[in-house]
Design a protein around this motif. Structure first.
Motif, PDB file in Angstrom:
ATOM      1  N   GLY A  54      -6.301 -29.626 -24.398  1.00  0.00           N
ATOM      2  CA  GLY A  54      -6.942 -28.375 -24.756  1.00  0.00           C
ATOM      3  C   GLY A  54      -6.238 -27.136 -24.249  1.00  0.00           C
ATOM      4  O   GLY A  54      -6.626 -26.012 -24.596  1.00  0.00           O
ATOM      5  N   THR A  55      -5.212 -27.293 -23.431  1.00  0.00           N
ATOM      6  CA  THR A  55      -4.442 -26.169 -22.905  1.00  0.00           C
ATOM      7  C   THR A  55      -3.060 -26.149 -23.557  1.00  0.00           C
ATOM      8  O   THR A  55      -2.489 -27.201 -23.844  1.00  0.00           O
ATOM      9  CB  THR A  55      -4.297 -26.277 -21.378  1.00  0.00           C
ATOM     10  N   GLY A  56      -2.503 -24.958 -23.779  1.00  0.00           N
ATOM     11  CA  GLY A  56      -1.196 -24.837 -24.404  1.00  0.00           C
ATOM     12  C   GLY A  56      -0.091 -25.474 -23.573  1.00  0.00           C
ATOM     13  O   GLY A  56      -0.044 -25.311 -22.346  1.00  0.00           O
ATOM     14  N   ALA A  57       0.793 -26.207 -24.224  1.00  0.00           N
ATOM     15  CA  ALA A  57       1.883 -26.894 -23.522  1.00  0.00           C
ATOM     16  C   ALA A  57       2.786 -25.903 -22.791  1.00  0.00           C
ATOM     17  O   ALA A  57       3.211 -26.137 -21.646  1.00  0.00           O
ATOM     18  CB  ALA A  57       2.701 -27.728 -24.502  1.00  0.00           C
ATOM     19  N   GLY A 335      -3.601 -29.995 -11.559  1.00  0.00           N
ATOM     20  CA  GLY A 335      -4.839 -29.756 -12.276  1.00  0.00           C
ATOM     21  C   GLY A 335      -4.667 -28.698 -13.344  1.00  0.00           C
ATOM     22  O   GLY A 335      -3.866 -27.766 -13.206  1.00  0.00           O
ATOM     23  N   THR A 336      -5.399 -28.844 -14.437  1.00  0.00           N
ATOM     24  CA  THR A 336      -5.518 -27.790 -15.436  1.00  0.00           C
ATOM     25  C   THR A 336      -7.010 -27.527 -15.638  1.00  0.00           C
ATOM     26  O   THR A 336      -7.864 -28.157 -15.007  1.00  0.00           O
ATOM     27  CB  THR A 336      -4.873 -28.178 -16.784  1.00  0.00           C
ATOM     28  N   GLU A 337      -7.321 -26.629 -16.535  1.00  0.00           N
ATOM     29  CA  GLU A 337      -8.706 -26.247 -16.772  1.00  0.00           C
ATOM     30  C   GLU A 337      -9.564 -27.445 -17.168  1.00  0.00           C
ATOM     31  O   GLU A 337     -10.751 -27.502 -16.845  1.00  0.00           O
ATOM     32  CB  GLU A 337      -8.746 -25.184 -17.864  1.00  0.00           C
ATOM     33  N   PHE A 338      -8.955 -28.416 -17.858  1.00  0.00           N
ATOM     34  CA  PHE A 338      -9.737 -29.505 -18.424  1.00  0.00           C
ATOM     35  C   PHE A 338      -9.413 -30.878 -17.864  1.00  0.00           C
ATOM     36  O   PHE A 338     -10.227 -31.796 -17.996  1.00  0.00           O
ATOM     37  CB  PHE A 338      -9.564 -29.524 -19.943  1.00  0.00           C
ATOM     38  N   ALA A 339      -8.234 -31.063 -17.271  1.00  0.00           N
ATOM     39  CA  ALA A 339      -7.851 -32.412 -16.837  1.00  0.00           C
ATOM     40  C   ALA A 339      -6.651 -32.356 -15.904  1.00  0.00           C
ATOM     41  O   ALA A 339      -5.930 -31.352 -15.845  1.00  0.00           O
ATOM     42  CB  ALA A 339      -7.517 -33.281 -18.051  1.00  0.00           C
ATOM     43  N   GLN A 340      -6.444 -33.440 -15.191  1.00  0.00           N
ATOM     44  CA  GLN A 340      -5.221 -33.625 -14.415  1.00  0.00           C
ATOM     45  C   GLN A 340      -4.091 -34.013 -15.372  1.00  0.00           C
ATOM     46  O   GLN A 340      -4.303 -34.784 -16.314  1.00  0.00           O
ATOM     47  CB  GLN A 340      -5.416 -34.735 -13.387  1.00  0.00           C
ATOM     48  N   GLY A 358       1.059 -26.492  -7.510  1.00  0.00           N
ATOM     49  CA  GLY A 358      -0.312 -26.031  -7.598  1.00  0.00           C
ATOM     50  C   GLY A 358      -0.903 -26.210  -8.983  1.00  0.00           C
ATOM     51  O   GLY A 358      -0.217 -26.526  -9.954  1.00  0.00           O
ATOM     52  N   ASP A 359      -2.202 -25.988  -9.081  1.00  0.00           N
ATOM     53  CA  ASP A 359      -2.901 -26.148 -10.353  1.00  0.00           C
ATOM     54  C   ASP A 359      -2.584 -25.024 -11.320  1.00  0.00           C
ATOM     55  O   ASP A 359      -2.177 -23.921 -10.936  1.00  0.00           O
ATOM     56  CB  ASP A 359      -4.413 -26.193 -10.106  1.00  0.00           C
ATOM     57  N   VAL A 360      -2.793 -25.304 -12.593  1.00  0.00           N
ATOM     58  CA  VAL A 360      -2.651 -24.305 -13.666  1.00  0.00           C
ATOM     59  C   VAL A 360      -3.994 -23.587 -13.786  1.00  0.00           C
ATOM     60  O   VAL A 360      -5.023 -24.227 -14.025  1.00  0.00           O
ATOM     61  CB  VAL A 360      -2.289 -24.987 -14.997  1.00  0.00           C
ATOM     62  N   PRO A 361      -4.024 -22.260 -13.640  1.00  0.00           N
ATOM     63  CA  PRO A 361      -5.320 -21.580 -13.586  1.00  0.00           C
ATOM     64  C   PRO A 361      -5.959 -21.396 -14.952  1.00  0.00           C
ATOM     65  O   PRO A 361      -5.276 -21.216 -15.963  1.00  0.00           O
ATOM     66  CB  PRO A 361      -4.968 -20.215 -12.982  1.00  0.00           C
ATOM     67  N   ALA A 362      -7.275 -21.432 -14.977  1.00  0.00           N
ATOM     68  CA  ALA A 362      -8.015 -20.978 -16.155  1.00  0.00           C
ATOM     69  C   ALA A 362      -7.931 -19.464 -16.210  1.00  0.00           C
ATOM     70  O   ALA A 362      -7.658 -18.797 -15.205  1.00  0.00           O
ATOM     71  CB  ALA A 362      -9.467 -21.425 -16.067  1.00  0.00           C
ATOM     72  N   LEU A 363      -8.145 -18.904 -17.370  1.00  0.00           N
ATOM     73  CA  LEU A 363      -8.092 -17.458 -17.537  1.00  0.00           C
ATOM     74  C   LEU A 363      -9.132 -16.792 -16.625  1.00  0.00           C
ATOM     75  O   LEU A 363     -10.322 -17.092 -16.685  1.00  0.00           O
ATOM     76  CB  LEU A 363      -8.351 -17.070 -18.990  1.00  0.00           C
ATOM     77  N   GLY A 364      -8.641 -15.901 -15.749  1.00  0.00           N
ATOM     78  CA  GLY A 364      -9.534 -15.173 -14.866  1.00  0.00           C
ATOM     79  C   GLY A 364     -10.180 -15.998 -13.781  1.00  0.00           C
ATOM     80  O   GLY A 364     -11.163 -15.557 -13.166  1.00  0.00           O
ATOM     81  N   GLN A 365      -9.649 -17.165 -13.517  1.00  0.00           N
ATOM     82  CA  GLN A 365     -10.264 -18.066 -12.544  1.00  0.00           C
ATOM     83  C   GLN A 365     -10.417 -17.415 -11.166  1.00  0.00           C
ATOM     84  O   GLN A 365     -11.372 -17.702 -10.436  1.00  0.00           O
ATOM     85  CB  GLN A 365      -9.430 -19.348 -12.427  1.00  0.00           C
TER      86      GLN A 365
END
Length: 389
Positions: A54-57, A335-340, A358-365
């Motif tokens: 669900g997140t852009g590559a 980590g990403t917004e939806f899954a490892q 580190g994790d990939v942040p969600a927008l405005g996290q």
């Protein structure tokens, strides 16, 4: 152990590929990277696709280890938050549209803080007739001459990866490291400009010098090489294998120890690289007539045993499972917004410390926390749409 950039803070008003690649490299080395995104939609790369759960590559590749704050930079309050964050940062990096940083009031950030490192990444650089032109990777590849020398004699193509973006992003991170080193010695910051065009033209290397001093437009050679032979894909019983011979002793080893054709070693058409290039078609035909006797695996083993440079033409799926990467334990979970997801360690390996994956942040996290850190009324800014999370 301490990572090289532990304690360094970077504020980036960035999007797409080039600048995010630069700051991801800094984050991997330990820097705190605060990514400023649009309230509506964030970084454009978030929406290129939804390939990674669900997140852009592109976004997953380029944005691990960052904090995301979503701000409306059309508002004075949003711009003020950026300035407040920069006031405590070591580096400010931006790749907005030409002139946009100045219009937003970010052109004078070093006025009161000469120790700040400022990096401005653009397509064509300040000044010149193309200063205000939009710049995408394919367009820069075309302007830099890269497309003209890439592909087959019949068909020019762009590279399969965003070469112009990657080149300029790498030079940005390199420049930041150099500027920080100088600052730690002298206390002085820097204002740095990186142009995608100039970064890509630099990568043209030998082709540029061949044109300038021999007057020859380098030909598009497909998998072959304009100055070396044999250097191409050669048929096997069940596929093809890439072989590259860069010197005359390598040629002798190839034909004597691998292809069982010692008579070719002293053939006057092939005895030197210059001669082989002049008789490329005959040389390639002589090699191909013999490589086809073995399977890919058999020929690959013979070439490896003899020390002749060769490679199998791998599909991307095979690269994901590449035995060399697996044997060297180069994959980590982030980590990403939806899954490892799996992510590849950076190619620079320190013996005493691993990169910070580190994790990939969600927008405005991290918007709320960063607003509080900036000393403004976080709830009020979120309620008024100046910021988002």
């Amino acid at each position: 152990m301490t990572r090289p950039l532990d304690g360094v803070t970077v504020v980036a008003v960035e999007q797409a590929v080039a600048a995010p690649l630069a700051t991801r490299a800094l984050a991997d080395l330990g820097a705190r990277v605060i990514k400023v995104e649009r309230v509506e939609g964030g970084d454009f790369a978030r929406g290129y696709d939804h390939a990674v759960h669900g997140t852009g590559a592109h976004f997953v590749w380029l944005n691990r280890g960052k904090e995301s704050i979503a701000l409306d930079l059309k508002t004075a309050e949003g711009r003020d938050v950026v300035r407040r964050l920069v006031a405590k940062a070591d580096v400010f990096l931006q790749n907005l549209a030409p002139g946009a940083a100045d219009r937003l009031g970010f052109g004078d950030l070093r006025a009161g803080r000469p120790e700040l490192v400022v990096v401005n990444l653009s397509g064509f650089g300040a000044g010149g007739p193309m200063e205000h032109r939009k710049a995408y990777d394919m367009l820069i590849q075309a302007e830099a001459g890269l497309i003209a020398i890439t592909g087959t004699p019949e068909t020019p193509v762009k590279t399969g990866i965003p070469t112009a973006d990657i080149a300029s992003g790498m030079y940005c991170s390199q420049a930041v490291l150099a500027a920080l080193l100088r600052r730690w010695r002298t206390g002085e910051g820097a204002t740095i400009e990186v142009s995608m065009l100039e970064a890509t033209v630099e990568w043209m290397g030998y082709a540029l010098y061949t044109q300038m001093y021999a007057g020859n437009q380098p030909a598009r050679m497909g998998l072959s090489h304009s100055s070396i032979a044999p250097y191409d894909a050669f048929p096997t019983r069940d596929g093809q294998l890439l072989i590259g011979v860069q010197n005359d002793s390598g040629w002798r080893t190839l034909v004597t120890d691998v292809l069982d054709a010692p008579g070719l070693a002293d053939d006057p058409r092939f005895v030197t690289n210059v001669a082989r290039v002049a008789h490329r078609a005959e040389c390639d035909a002589a090699v191909a007539a013999r490589t086809v006797r073995w399977t890919n695996a058999e020929l690959d083993a013979r070439l490896a045993d003899a020390g002749v440079p060769a490679a199998q033409l791998k599909e991307v799926g095979q690269v994901v499972e590449h035995p060399q990467l697996r044997a060297r334990d180069r994959w980590r979970k982030v980590g990403t917004e939806f899954a490892q997801v799996d992510a590849l360690l950076p190619p620079v390996t320190f013996a005493d410390v691993e990169a910070r994956m580190g994790d990939v942040p969600a927008l405005g996290q991290h918007t709320h926390a960063l607003l509080v850190e900036s000393g403004v009324d976080a709830d009020d800014y979120l309620r008024r749409g100046i910021a988002g999370c």
